[in-house]
Design an enzyme around this catalytic site. Structure first.
Site, PDB file in Angstrom:
ATOM      1  N   ASP A 191       0.842  -1.197   0.000  1.00  0.00           N
ATOM      2  CA  ASP A 191       0.000   0.000   0.000  1.00  0.00           C
ATOM      3  C   ASP A 191       0.879   1.249   0.000  1.00  0.00           C
ATOM      4  O   ASP A 191       1.961   1.257  -0.579  1.00  0.00           O
ATOM      5  CB  ASP A 191      -0.945  -0.038   1.201  1.00  0.00           C
ATOM      6  CG  ASP A 191      -2.257   0.661   0.930  1.00  0.00           C
ATOM      7  OD1 ASP A 191      -2.275   1.903   0.919  1.00  0.00           O
ATOM      8  OD2 ASP A 191      -3.280  -0.027   0.720  1.00  0.00           O
ATOM      9  N   HIS A 231      -3.613   6.226   3.339  1.00  0.00           N
ATOM     10  CA  HIS A 231      -4.346   5.048   2.870  1.00  0.00           C
ATOM     11  C   HIS A 231      -3.857   3.774   3.542  1.00  0.00           C
ATOM     12  O   HIS A 231      -4.641   2.967   4.055  1.00  0.00           O
ATOM     13  CB  HIS A 231      -4.179   4.972   1.346  1.00  0.00           C
ATOM     14  CG  HIS A 231      -5.068   4.005   0.650  1.00  0.00           C
ATOM     15  ND1 HIS A 231      -4.692   2.706   0.386  1.00  0.00           N
ATOM     16  CD2 HIS A 231      -6.300   4.153   0.122  1.00  0.00           C
ATOM     17  CE1 HIS A 231      -5.659   2.093  -0.271  1.00  0.00           C
ATOM     18  NE2 HIS A 231      -6.652   2.947  -0.443  1.00  0.00           N
ATOM     19  N   SER A 523     -11.087  -0.375  -1.164  1.00  0.00           N
ATOM     20  CA  SER A 523      -9.824  -0.400  -0.409  1.00  0.00           C
ATOM     21  C   SER A 523     -10.057  -0.765   1.039  1.00  0.00           C
ATOM     22  O   SER A 523      -9.210  -1.389   1.685  1.00  0.00           O
ATOM     23  CB  SER A 523      -9.144   0.974  -0.463  1.00  0.00           C
ATOM     24  OG  SER A 523      -8.385   1.140  -1.621  1.00  0.00           O
TER      25      SER A 523
END
Length: 583
Positions: A191, A231, A523
């Site tokens: 990620d 994220h 996600s």
């Protein structure tokens, strides 16, 4: 860790007395206002692999022919030497596939294509994060959760996948002795990196590597100290946030924050996403081989894009054959499942909301395996960069939700109707003294509406879901990560109706920093499945990836039409039920 350079207090230069009372219905702007996105620093470009240097080279995956009786590693080593000999800039040499990643000029590419050793040259595709970003149609969430962290560590999403029923069967808030918790099952998160000092994840990370900068510091931060997307921190928290290790929460919430699906799973952090949420396929292949070398059983990838190639299919099959289960986000475009989630060796995960309804943004199709919570999911965020919102208008204190990436601050002023926020005369009767803007989003992008009303004097902005259903739903909105913005919140339709009846009243908006945020996208869904797989493997470490996958499929809560369908796949992943289906 440094905070985002762009998050700051709105700069409003005081207008002169004779102009400060002026109404800007003529399409004028208040003097001295700084609003909108800022130009990025040149130094950040090197931290963004998706931006190819202007050097006449293109990124490619160079495949080599397998020679009978020759080990694949020797074929690849010979191919790498060939690529270097012709001048190609080799970045990755692979073990699991007979290929290297390199940047080549047209002349170097031609020379390689003419070599008998080279089988083919593939495009090195750009892939991206699959969290919702500004510009996408907003999802909607129930107002009951607006702006408020849970009263305990168990979020609604966590309960949906039955995680607490696995490791806290007596519901006493303590991990049960001997229960499956993910302990010993390494989950590799490919990620954007991580806030390595976030309290929720202390003790969780056992190894990390930054494939952008080539070192072992996989922090989600750029060369000049600017924070990236956050994220990876959000994804990692969903998987393995530790019990009782809370960061800074709002005053109404449990001090322990939240807990992940597999609260004792060790994490491997592979940073491949740049500050814009982009990466190259070649970098993901290299990260997967690193995950394997570190002993990962599960790879969680909340990213995707592009199309399958011979190299990509071989890379994901090799991961499965070598004992790793790869889980990927299905995508947020609402169309067919994105690659690599659609790869036959990968588990594709779509999104549902807390009511088990399909999230409109979530990709669908025959490749979809499972669904998991993916709308308004609470998880960890880089410290101090989440925001909790409070607001009041006269004697009312309606619920609100801060916009993702909104700056914090305490503002007050007269409530002014700015309509659609689509022009410099949208805020009728506004003055440069400052006010709280009320905007109905949708006519123009959120950042443009923000800039328009700020330039008319807005100190803070309230976005209302006026076009939504009559229930208590609210738009999930986001600002660009860099720029000068006013504190901004969103409210549901009922609150919007109330606010329209109180125009001209005194309004107060306060956003203060917390270590968490709510976010939406597939996600957020993929790490729920990764966490459930970790629980299953910690209960039965001798099982194969295919057995773990089959247990999750067979035990999923069937949604939609009976049986597997293109909207929900096999259904909602459920940890307790999956444990009972293990062979």
């Amino acid at each position: 860790m440094m905070r985002w350079g762009f998050v700051g207090v709105l700069a409003l230069v005081a207008c002169a007395p004779e102009s400060s009372r002026q109404a800007w219905s003529q399409g004028q702007a208040c003097p001295g206002v700084i609003a909108g996105e800022v130009t990025q620093h040149q130094g950040m470009d090197g931290n963004q692999p998706s931006r190819e240097p202007d050097d006449g080279r293109t990124a490619a995956i160079i495949r080599f022919r397998k020679v009978s009786g020759t080990q694949a590693s020797r074929v690849t080593a010979a191919g790498a030497d060939l690529a270097r000999d012709v001048g190609a800039k080799v970045s990755f040499v692979y073990r699991n596939i007979p290929a290297v990643a390199a940047r080549v000029t047209p002349e170097e590419r031609l020379a390689l294509e003419q070599s008998e050793l080279v089988e083919s040259i593939e495009e090195d595709q750009a892939w991206s994060a699959q969290g919702l970003t500004p510009g996408l149609l907003p999802a909607r969430v129930m107002a009951a959760s607006q702006g408020v962290l849970p009263t305990g560590e168990y979020t609604e999403a966590l309960r949906m996948v039955q995680a607490p029923e696995v490791w806290d069967a007596d519901a006493d808030g303590v991990l049960d002795v001997g229960a499956p918790t993910g302990e010993g099952v390494k989950v590799c998160v490919i990620d954007s990196g991580l806030d390595m000092r976030h309290p929720e994840l202390q003790g969780a990370v056992v190894a990390s590597h930054d494939f952008l900068e080539g070192d072992d510091d996989a922090s989600d931060v750029g060369e000049e100290g600017q924070w990236g997307m956050g994220h990876g921190t959000h994804v990692a928290g969903i998987i393995a946030a530790r019990m009782g290790q809370g960061g800074v929460t709002d005053p109404q919430s449990h001090p322990g924050g939240m807990v992940g699906v597999a609260p004792r799973a060790p994490l491997l952090i592979a940073r491949v996403l740049d500050l814009q949420g982009q990466t190259q396929m070649s970098m993901v292949f290299s990260a997967m081989e690193w995950c394997e070398s570190q002993g990962a059983r599960i790879v969680s990838m909340s990213l995707g894009g592009g199309t399958p190639t011979r190299s990509s299919v071989e890379a994901f099959k090799a991961a499965l054959d070598h004992g790793m289960l790869v889980v990927a986000a299905a995508g947020n475009q609402g169309g067919p499942v994105l690659y690599p989630a659609s790869d036959p060796s990968v588990i594709a995960v779509g999104a549902v909301d807390v009511h088990e309804r399909h999230a409109g943004f979530s990709c669908v199709g025959s490749d979809l395996d499972l669904v998991a919570p993916g709308v308004d999911v609470l998880s960890s965020f880089p410290r101090g960069l989440g925001a909790f919102s409070q607001m009041s208008v006269n004697d009312t204190q309606p619920m609100s939700r801060s916009l993702l990436f909104s700056p914090t601050g305490n503002t007050a002023g007269r409530l002014v109707d700015c309509g659609l926020g689509d022009s410099l005369d949208a805020c009728r009767g506004a003055t440069c003294d400052g006010f709280v803007a009320y905007v109905r989003p949708g006519a123009v992008p959120i950042d443009q509406a923000m800039s328009n009303v700020m330039r008319q004097g807005a100190r803070s902005v309230i976005f209302s879901a006026d076009d939504g259903p009559a229930g208590g739903e609210v738009n999930i909105l986001s600002l660009p990560r860099r720029g000068q913005w006013a504190p901004a919140v969103s409210v549901n339709q009922a609150t919007g109706t109330m606010l329209r009846q109180r125009m001209g009243s005194h309004a107060w908006v306060n956003l203060f920093p917390v270590d968490y945020t709510h976010s939406s996208g597939t996600s957020m869904s993929a790490p729920f499945v990764s966490g459930v797989a970790a629980l299953l493997w910690s209960a039965r470490p001798e099982l194969t990836p295919l057995q773990i996958r089959e247990a999750m499929r067979a035990s999923a809560r069937d949604l939609g039409i009976p049986g597997r369908d293109p909207v929900f796949g096999h259904g909602l992943v459920r940890a307790k039920d999956a444990l009972q289906r293990l062979p």
